[in-house]
Design a protein around this motif. Structure first.
Motif, PDB file in Angstrom:
ATOM      1  N   GLU A 145       0.841  -1.203   0.000  1.00 41.01           N
ATOM      2  CA  GLU A 145       0.000   0.000   0.000  1.00 41.01           C
ATOM      3  C   GLU A 145       0.878   1.256   0.000  1.00 41.01           C
ATOM      4  O   GLU A 145       0.576   2.240  -0.686  1.00 41.01           O
ATOM      5  N   THR A 146       1.956   1.240   0.770  1.00 41.21           N
ATOM      6  CA  THR A 146       2.888   2.368   0.774  1.00 41.21           C
ATOM      7  C   THR A 146       3.521   2.527  -0.601  1.00 41.21           C
ATOM      8  O   THR A 146       3.685   3.638  -1.112  1.00 41.21           O
ATOM      9  N   PHE A 147       3.869   1.406  -1.203  1.00 38.85           N
ATOM     10  CA  PHE A 147       4.443   1.400  -2.550  1.00 38.85           C
ATOM     11  C   PHE A 147       3.470   2.012  -3.557  1.00 38.85           C
ATOM     12  O   PHE A 147       3.835   2.874  -4.354  1.00 38.85           O
ATOM     13  N   LEU A 148       2.217   1.584  -3.522  1.00 46.03           N
ATOM     14  CA  LEU A 148       1.225   2.080  -4.472  1.00 46.03           C
ATOM     15  C   LEU A 148       0.915   3.556  -4.248  1.00 46.03           C
ATOM     16  O   LEU A 148       0.691   4.304  -5.208  1.00 46.03           O
ATOM     17  N   THR A 149       0.901   3.984  -2.990  1.00 43.52           N
ATOM     18  CA  THR A 149       0.684   5.399  -2.685  1.00 43.52           C
ATOM     19  C   THR A 149       1.779   6.247  -3.318  1.00 43.52           C
ATOM     20  O   THR A 149       1.520   7.302  -3.911  1.00 43.52           O
ATOM     21  N   SER A 150       3.013   5.775  -3.209  1.00 43.00           N
ATOM     22  CA  SER A 150       4.138   6.500  -3.789  1.00 43.00           C
ATOM     23  C   SER A 150       4.062   6.506  -5.316  1.00 43.00           C
ATOM     24  O   SER A 150       4.192   7.557  -5.953  1.00 43.00           O
ATOM     25  N   VAL A 151       3.817   5.351  -5.910  1.00 46.79           N
ATOM     26  CA  VAL A 151       3.755   5.241  -7.373  1.00 46.79           C
ATOM     27  C   VAL A 151       2.639   6.100  -7.952  1.00 46.79           C
ATOM     28  O   VAL A 151       2.789   6.687  -9.041  1.00 46.79           O
ATOM     29  N   SER A 152       1.533   6.190  -7.242  1.00 46.22           N
ATOM     30  CA  SER A 152       0.388   6.953  -7.748  1.00 46.22           C
ATOM     31  C   SER A 152       0.718   8.427  -7.967  1.00 46.22           C
ATOM     32  O   SER A 152       0.038   9.105  -8.735  1.00 46.22           O
ATOM     33  N   THR A 153       1.768   8.922  -7.308  1.00 43.48           N
ATOM     34  CA  THR A 153       2.136  10.333  -7.473  1.00 43.48           C
ATOM     35  C   THR A 153       2.913  10.593  -8.759  1.00 43.48           C
ATOM     36  O   THR A 153       3.083  11.756  -9.150  1.00 43.48           O
ATOM     37  N   VAL A 154       3.385   9.533  -9.430  1.00 42.41           N
ATOM     38  CA  VAL A 154       4.206   9.736 -10.628  1.00 42.41           C
ATOM     39  C   VAL A 154       3.661   9.025 -11.859  1.00 42.41           C
ATOM     40  O   VAL A 154       4.188   9.207 -12.966  1.00 42.41           O
ATOM     41  N   LEU A 155       2.616   8.216 -11.695  1.00 42.65           N
ATOM     42  CA  LEU A 155       2.081   7.453 -12.823  1.00 42.65           C
ATOM     43  C   LEU A 155       1.068   8.289 -13.592  1.00 42.65           C
ATOM     44  O   LEU A 155       0.131   8.849 -13.021  1.00 42.65           O
ATOM     45  N   ALA A 156       1.241   8.369 -14.896  1.00 37.97           N
ATOM     46  CA  ALA A 156       0.363   9.180 -15.746  1.00 37.97           C
ATOM     47  C   ALA A 156      -1.029   8.566 -15.847  1.00 37.97           C
ATOM     48  O   ALA A 156      -1.234   7.384 -15.549  1.00 37.97           O
ATOM     49  N   ALA A 157      -1.981   9.380 -16.265  1.00 39.43           N
ATOM     50  CA  ALA A 157      -3.315   8.860 -16.560  1.00 39.43           C
ATOM     51  C   ALA A 157      -3.174   7.799 -17.646  1.00 39.43           C
ATOM     52  O   ALA A 157      -2.476   8.004 -18.644  1.00 39.43           O
ATOM     53  N   SER A 158      -3.796   6.646 -17.412  1.00 38.61           N
ATOM     54  CA  SER A 158      -3.674   5.488 -18.302  1.00 38.61           C
ATOM     55  C   SER A 158      -2.269   4.888 -18.308  1.00 38.61           C
ATOM     56  O   SER A 158      -1.923   4.112 -19.200  1.00 38.61           O
ATOM     57  N   GLY A 159      -1.469   5.248 -17.322  1.00 46.43           N
ATOM     58  CA  GLY A 159      -0.131   4.678 -17.203  1.00 46.43           C
ATOM     59  C   GLY A 159      -0.186   3.226 -16.759  1.00 46.43           C
ATOM     60  O   GLY A 159      -1.183   2.760 -16.211  1.00 46.43           O
ATOM     61  N   ARG A 160       0.911   2.483 -16.992  1.00 46.91           N
ATOM     62  CA  ARG A 160       0.974   1.058 -16.654  1.00 46.91           C
ATOM     63  C   ARG A 160       2.028   0.805 -15.585  1.00 46.91           C
ATOM     64  O   ARG A 160       3.089   1.444 -15.586  1.00 46.91           O
ATOM     65  N   LEU A 161       1.693  -0.125 -14.726  1.00 47.49           N
ATOM     66  CA  LEU A 161       2.570  -0.472 -13.604  1.00 47.49           C
ATOM     67  C   LEU A 161       2.881  -1.961 -13.630  1.00 47.49           C
ATOM     68  O   LEU A 161       1.988  -2.789 -13.854  1.00 47.49           O
ATOM     69  N   GLY A 162       4.138  -2.309 -13.373  1.00 46.70           N
ATOM     70  CA  GLY A 162       4.528  -3.711 -13.276  1.00 46.70           C
ATOM     71  C   GLY A 162       5.507  -3.904 -12.133  1.00 46.70           C
ATOM     72  O   GLY A 162       6.440  -3.107 -11.974  1.00 46.70           O
ATOM     73  N   PHE A 163       5.314  -4.946 -11.340  1.00 43.76           N
ATOM     74  CA  PHE A 163       6.232  -5.219 -10.229  1.00 43.76           C
ATOM     75  C   PHE A 163       6.124  -6.676  -9.811  1.00 43.76           C
ATOM     76  O   PHE A 163       5.213  -7.403 -10.237  1.00 43.76           O
ATOM     77  N   HIS A 164       7.057  -7.110  -8.969  1.00 45.39           N
ATOM     78  CA  HIS A 164       7.043  -8.457  -8.401  1.00 45.39           C
ATOM     79  C   HIS A 164       6.822  -8.368  -6.897  1.00 45.39           C
ATOM     80  O   HIS A 164       7.308  -7.431  -6.254  1.00 45.39           O
ATOM     81  N   CYS A 165       6.104  -9.326  -6.353  1.00 46.44           N
ATOM     82  CA  CYS A 165       5.930  -9.363  -4.906  1.00 46.44           C
ATOM     83  C   CYS A 165       5.648 -10.791  -4.446  1.00 46.44           C
ATOM     84  O   CYS A 165       5.515 -11.705  -5.266  1.00 46.44           O
ATOM     85  N   LEU A 166       5.565 -10.971  -3.153  1.00 51.24           N
ATOM     86  CA  LEU A 166       5.213 -12.253  -2.558  1.00 51.24           C
ATOM     87  C   LEU A 166       3.801 -12.170  -2.012  1.00 51.24           C
ATOM     88  O   LEU A 166       3.406 -11.141  -1.447  1.00 51.24           O
ATOM     89  N   ILE A 167       3.038 -13.231  -2.177  1.00 45.20           N
ATOM     90  CA  ILE A 167       1.678 -13.286  -1.642  1.00 45.20           C
ATOM     91  C   ILE A 167       1.456 -14.633  -0.954  1.00 45.20           C
ATOM     92  O   ILE A 167       2.184 -15.600  -1.188  1.00 45.20           O
TER      93      ILE A 167
END
Length: 278
Positions: A145-167
């Protein structure tokens, strides 16, 4: 168990970057991820490239995209984006000062690399938002959630996000309190907080709360976790010293995570929902 816990007390010259030379990558700007291992993987650099390529293809990366590479490590991904995808000026954020200095030395034309936490991107005040934000093999070290909050400040409208994580896998619901405590210590040794792990369903809901749609969560546990542990077992020689110890413990942890099946290594891709003006 004791050996894995000892990772907590291991202070390497660089906290997250693996000693790539011991893994078979002698480049000046080497890779430092677990790699994507399949029948075509003949070397550590190739497996690392495949992990990066899988993520890039998931977000349909193209040469005209403004790209931000989060946690770029020792810089191999920046060379890869330029050579494979013809990106002229990818931007990057990396916490480790030593890595940033080395990247600047070998890529002097790269104008936008910042020694900073990717959890505080708003502080960097980028001139333009990014079409694509990628984070290879690093986001599991933080609260998503902290990661997504940070990314949301720099991602353009209709921008794409990709990352790896553990679930958590579905079978993790049957974990006893003792088994969960064991995993708390195992993952803490690798600087991963068990409280930050979500199920696939919870992760999808979280992404949606950040206006991210077209979500794809792909289980890469076998080619990544099992693949890296198998590769390490084949290394001759396997190296000595503290860096070799870190690599060996990482391989053992990957092997145990895959064998137990309670935690999955996943690739996540999503697209920011563009809200039309009313």
């Amino acid at each position: 168990m004791k050996a894995l816990q000892a990772l907590r007390h291991y202070v390497a010259e660089h906290k997250y970057a693996i000693n790539a030379k011991q893994l078979g990558d002698p480049a000046e700007l080497p890779w430092s991820n677990l790699g994507y291992w399949d029948e075509s993987s003949s070397s550590y650099p190739q497996a690392c490239q495949q992990l990066a390529s899988q993520l890039a293809e998931a977000v349909k990366l193209k040469s005209t995209d403004r790209l931000l590479d989060l946690g770029c490590g020792q810089g191999a991904s920046l060379v890869f984006w330029q050579q494979r995808y013809q990106l002229q000026q990818p931007a990057a954020v990396e916490l480790q000062a030593r890595c940033v200095v080395n990247i600047q030395r070998h890529l002097p034309a790269l104008s936008s690399i910042h020694q900073h936490s990717f959890l505080k991107l708003a502080e960097l005040a980028f001139q333009h938002p990014f079409d694509v934000v990628l984070c290879i093999d690093a986001a599991y070290h933080c609260n998503i959630e902290t990661f997504l909050t940070s990314v949301s400040t720099v991602l353009a409208a209709s921008g794409r996000l990709g990352f790896h994580c553990l679930i958590w896998s579905e079978q993790a619901q049957r974990l006893s309190a003792l088994q969960k405590q064991k995993y708390r210590w195992l993952l803490k040794a690798a600087d991963i907080n068990i409280d930050h792990l979500m199920t696939a369903c919870a992760l999808q809901q979280t992404l949606q709360r950040y206006d991210l749609l077209d979500i794809e969560i792909t289980d890469l546990s076998r080619p990544v976790l099992l693949g890296f542990s198998h590769y390490f077992q084949q290394l001759v020689p396997q190296g000595k010293g503290l860096d070799a110890f870190k690599i060996r413990m990482t391989a053992q942890l990957c092997s145990q995570l895959y064998a137990d099946g309670w935690v999955q290594y996943v690739q996540v891709s999503a697209k920011k929902h563009h809200l039309a003006a009313v």
